[in-house]
Structures are given as C-alpha cells and as structure tokens.
Design a protein around this motif. Structure first.
Motif, mmCIF file in Angstrom:
data_model
loop_
_atom_site.group_PDB
_atom_site.id
_atom_site.type_symbol
_atom_site.label_atom_id
_atom_site.label_comp_id
_atom_site.label_asym_id
_atom_site.label_seq_id
_atom_site.Cartn_x
_atom_site.Cartn_y
_atom_site.Cartn_z
ATOM 1 N N GLU A 32 0.835 -1.206 0.000
ATOM 2 C CA GLU A 32 0.000 0.000 0.000
ATOM 3 C C GLU A 32 0.867 1.251 0.000
ATOM 4 O O GLU A 32 0.579 2.219 -0.703
ATOM 5 N N MET A 33 1.924 1.237 0.788
ATOM 6 C CA MET A 33 2.851 2.369 0.800
ATOM 7 C C MET A 33 3.493 2.532 -0.566
ATOM 8 O O MET A 33 3.657 3.667 -1.060
ATOM 9 N N GLY A 34 3.871 1.427 -1.199
ATOM 10 C CA GLY A 34 4.443 1.493 -2.537
ATOM 11 C C GLY A 34 3.492 2.146 -3.521
ATOM 12 O O GLY A 34 3.891 3.010 -4.315
ATOM 13 N N LYS A 35 2.225 1.762 -3.476
ATOM 14 C CA LYS A 35 1.222 2.339 -4.370
ATOM 15 C C LYS A 35 1.058 3.830 -4.113
ATOM 16 O O LYS A 35 0.893 4.619 -5.046
ATOM 17 N N GLN A 36 1.101 4.219 -2.846
ATOM 18 C CA GLN A 36 0.944 5.632 -2.511
ATOM 19 C C GLN A 36 2.115 6.463 -3.031
ATOM 20 O O GLN A 36 1.928 7.575 -3.532
ATOM 21 N N ILE A 37 3.331 5.918 -2.924
ATOM 22 C CA ILE A 37 4.501 6.633 -3.432
ATOM 23 C C ILE A 37 4.426 6.773 -4.950
ATOM 24 O O ILE A 37 4.749 7.831 -5.504
ATOM 25 N N ILE A 38 3.990 5.732 -5.620
ATOM 26 C CA ILE A 38 3.821 5.792 -7.082
ATOM 27 C C ILE A 38 2.840 6.899 -7.453
ATOM 28 O O ILE A 38 3.102 7.717 -8.349
ATOM 29 N N ASP A 39 1.718 6.939 -6.767
ATOM 30 C CA ASP A 39 0.698 7.957 -7.040
ATOM 31 C C ASP A 39 1.234 9.360 -6.774
ATOM 32 O O ASP A 39 0.990 10.292 -7.557
ATOM 33 N N ILE A 40 1.964 9.527 -5.679
ATOM 34 C CA ILE A 40 2.544 10.828 -5.347
ATOM 35 C C ILE A 40 3.502 11.284 -6.446
ATOM 36 O O ILE A 40 3.480 12.444 -6.878
ATOM 37 N N CYS A 41 4.348 10.376 -6.905
ATOM 38 C CA CYS A 41 5.318 10.730 -7.949
ATOM 39 C C CYS A 41 4.618 11.110 -9.250
ATOM 40 O O CYS A 41 5.065 12.026 -9.961
ATOM 41 N N GLN A 42 3.536 10.442 -9.561
ATOM 42 C CA GLN A 42 2.777 10.785 -10.764
ATOM 43 C C GLN A 42 2.204 12.196 -10.652
ATOM 44 O O GLN A 42 2.200 12.950 -11.634
ATOM 45 N N GLN A 43 1.735 12.557 -9.475
ATOM 46 C CA GLN A 43 1.218 13.914 -9.259
ATOM 47 C C GLN A 43 2.323 14.956 -9.389
ATOM 48 O O GLN A 43 2.153 15.984 -10.050
ATOM 49 N N ILE A 44 3.463 14.698 -8.756
ATOM 50 C CA ILE A 44 4.559 15.657 -8.768
ATOM 51 C C ILE A 44 5.131 15.825 -10.169
ATOM 52 O O ILE A 44 5.461 16.941 -10.592
ATOM 53 N N ALA A 45 5.243 14.725 -10.914
ATOM 54 C CA ALA A 45 5.818 14.775 -12.261
ATOM 55 C C ALA A 45 5.048 15.724 -13.169
ATOM 56 O O ALA A 45 5.628 16.364 -14.060
ATOM 57 N N LYS A 46 3.736 15.830 -12.955
ATOM 58 C CA LYS A 46 2.884 16.668 -13.802
ATOM 59 C C LYS A 46 2.739 18.084 -13.266
ATOM 60 O O LYS A 46 2.067 18.915 -13.887
ATOM 61 N N SER A 47 3.344 18.367 -12.134
ATOM 62 C CA SER A 47 3.148 19.652 -11.459
ATOM 63 C C SER A 47 4.262 20.642 -11.798
ATOM 64 O O SER A 47 5.182 20.333 -12.550
ATOM 65 N N ASP A 48 4.181 21.823 -11.185
ATOM 66 C CA ASP A 48 5.226 22.837 -11.367
ATOM 67 C C ASP A 48 6.294 22.764 -10.274
ATOM 68 O O ASP A 48 7.103 23.694 -10.134
ATOM 69 N N ILE A 49 6.302 21.678 -9.520
ATOM 70 C CA ILE A 49 7.345 21.477 -8.522
ATOM 71 C C ILE A 49 8.706 21.448 -9.216
ATOM 72 O O ILE A 49 8.865 20.850 -10.277
ATOM 73 N N ARG A 50 9.699 22.087 -8.598
ATOM 74 C CA ARG A 50 11.019 22.191 -9.216
ATOM 75 C C ARG A 50 12.072 21.280 -8.594
ATOM 76 O O ARG A 50 13.059 20.936 -9.257
ATOM 77 N N VAL A 51 11.884 20.905 -7.349
ATOM 78 C CA VAL A 51 12.825 20.023 -6.662
ATOM 79 C C VAL A 51 12.062 19.310 -5.558
ATOM 80 O O VAL A 51 11.102 19.840 -5.013
ATOM 81 N N VAL A 52 12.489 18.086 -5.239
ATOM 82 C CA VAL A 52 11.752 17.239 -4.304
ATOM 83 C C VAL A 52 12.673 16.770 -3.181
ATOM 84 O O VAL A 52 13.817 16.382 -3.423
ATOM 85 N N LEU A 53 12.148 16.793 -1.955
ATOM 86 C CA LEU A 53 12.817 16.193 -0.812
ATOM 87 C C LEU A 53 12.095 14.901 -0.466
ATOM 88 O O LEU A 53 10.872 14.873 -0.366
ATOM 89 N N LEU A 54 12.847 13.825 -0.278
ATOM 90 C CA LEU A 54 12.284 12.556 0.187
ATOM 91 C C LEU A 54 12.732 12.380 1.630
ATOM 92 O O LEU A 54 13.914 12.215 1.913
#
Length: 260
Positions: A32-54
């Motif tokens: 479930e955590m894996g699926k959530q991370i995948i979904d989050i990355c899909q959202q960020i990839a399409k956004s205007d975010i410029r840099v990401v902290l994990l």
C-alpha cells in the motif's frame, strides 16, 4: 491510511516534500505504501514542482526496506506481484523529471537504501546507517542497489558493501563519496531546504535537462554521448527562461524563471 504523503513547501511553493510515514515499522514499505509513493510521484511529475525532498516522519529510520512480515507465508505469485509494485515505486522516484534529494536520518537499509540511491542526491545525519543486507537473507537487492551503488561509490567499495551485507555508518558512507553532505541531525532538514532552494531558483527546464543528460549519458559511447548532450542542450534554447537569463545578466539583476 496514508503511509506516504506530500506537500508543497518553501516561499514559492515549488519545493515538494514526500514524507514516509510508518514509524512503528521503521518506515518499512508494504504494497500500500508502494502504491501511494507511485501515485505521489505521478502527481509531482505533472506539477510545477522544481525540486523534491524525500524524507521520513521519524528520526530513527529513513526506511528499513520492504516489510518482511507482509511477505511471510505468501505464495510465489503474490511475492512477484508485490515486487513488481516495489520496482515501479523505485522507478517512479528515479524517473521524476525534477531533482530528488534523499534526507536520511537513522536507518536506510535494503530497499530503504535503494530508495535513497534512486534519488539524485543524498544528505544524511551523523545518525544515519546504510546497508544492503539482502545477501544475508538469501537474496540480492531488487530495486537498483547493485546497479546504482557503483555510480555513487568506487566499484570495489560497492562490491564490499553488497557482498558482505554490512551496515555502513554515516562517516564511512561519507568518506566513500556516497553523500552530498553529512551534518548533525538537528540541522539536517534545514540544510536540505537550503540545497533545495539553491536548485529551485534556477531555470527548471535547464535543471531537468541537466538531470536527463547526466543520467542518460552515463556509460554511453563518447561520440553518441556528444550528440545526445546536444539534444538536451537544444531543448533549453527556445525557452522564455533562456531569454530571461540573458536579460537579467544585461540588467544586472536576479533572473525570474517561469519554467517556459
């Protein structure tokens, strides 16, 4: 339940922060955590975010790898299905067009270390502990560990860590060249923000093409690499940000990049 979440941070709201949040399990990832991370990355990839902290919600562990309790007693078919989700999760981190900074406090073991390796940079505290102990459990790293570690440290060091499954303390990891910065736990997050802000202010199209060029040209035959590098360079030419960079230089002011 949210085992992973993300939010916009910073004055401009263009820094994304992904938080791993299973502290009771040292942030071990289940499907479930894996699926959530995948979904989050899909959202960020399409956004205007410029840099990401994990990052992690706990100073005790960045991530301790896959939740072995979830895997205990499952069929071989279920095991492969889980692994496919985890591979997709690792790839989702690695394939983000934006630079990703792993902020490691505490344990980063097995798949947790691989999460960090799939990021572009690693900042860690003195409390960080890294390791790929898969060989001690009858398997090998399955999320890029053997492929990516040798890009971060010398090959003979990578082999030692992989073959022994040893735990690597932060100081040793830093001496081996794994880390962009080693700092105290109390200032780790602030140092990560400072690094993110130094990237955020630059032209995002240029930064993203730098990331693509570094990643894609690694190991390529030099003549082919030259041609491909020029492709990425050309993508930056006819952009508003390039013209803004020139204007700002002539006018002796800081540029204001818009990502176009």
């Amino acid at each position: 339940m949210a085992f992973a979440s993300w939010e916009r941070i910073g004055d401009k709201g263009t820094i994304g922060k992904i938080v791993l949040n299973r502290p009771e399990a040292r942030n071990a990832f289940n499907t479930e955590m894996g699926k959530q991370i995948i979904d989050i990355c899909q959202q960020i990839a399409k956004s205007d975010i410029r840099v990401v902290l994990l990052t992690s919600s706990s100073s005790k562990a960045f991530c301790s790898g896959a939740d072995l309790k979830e895997r205990n007693g499952i069929s071989e078919e279920e095991f492969h299905r889980h692994h496919e989700i985890f591979v997709e999760m690792f790839n989702a981190i690695a394939d983000l067009p934006q630079p990703v900074i792993a902020v490691v406090d505490g344990y980063a073991l097995a798949g947790g270390f691989e999460l960090a390796l799939n990021c572009d940079m690693i900042l860690a505290s003195q409390n960080a502990v890294f390791g790929l102990p898969e060989v001690t459990r009858g398997i090998m790293p399955g999320g890029g560990g053997s492929r990516l570690l040798q890009r971060k440290v010398a090959m003979h060091i990578a082999k030692e860590w992989l073959f022994t499954g040893k735990f690597v303390m932060a100081e040793e990891a830093n001496r081996a060249g794994l880390l962009n910065e080693l700092t105290d736990s109390s200032v780790l997050y602030n140092r990560a923000i400072e690094l993110a802000e130094s990237i955020e202010k630059n032209a995002p199209i240029a930064v993203q093409n730098c990331k693509s060029s570094v990643n894609d040209l690694h190991g390529m035959i030099d003549r082919e690499a030259r041609e491909q590098e020029n492709v990425y360079y050309s993508r930056c030419l006819n952009t508003e940000d390039r013209y803004e960079g020139i204007r700002a230089f002539v006018e002796k002011r800081s540029p204001v990049f818009i990502g176009k």
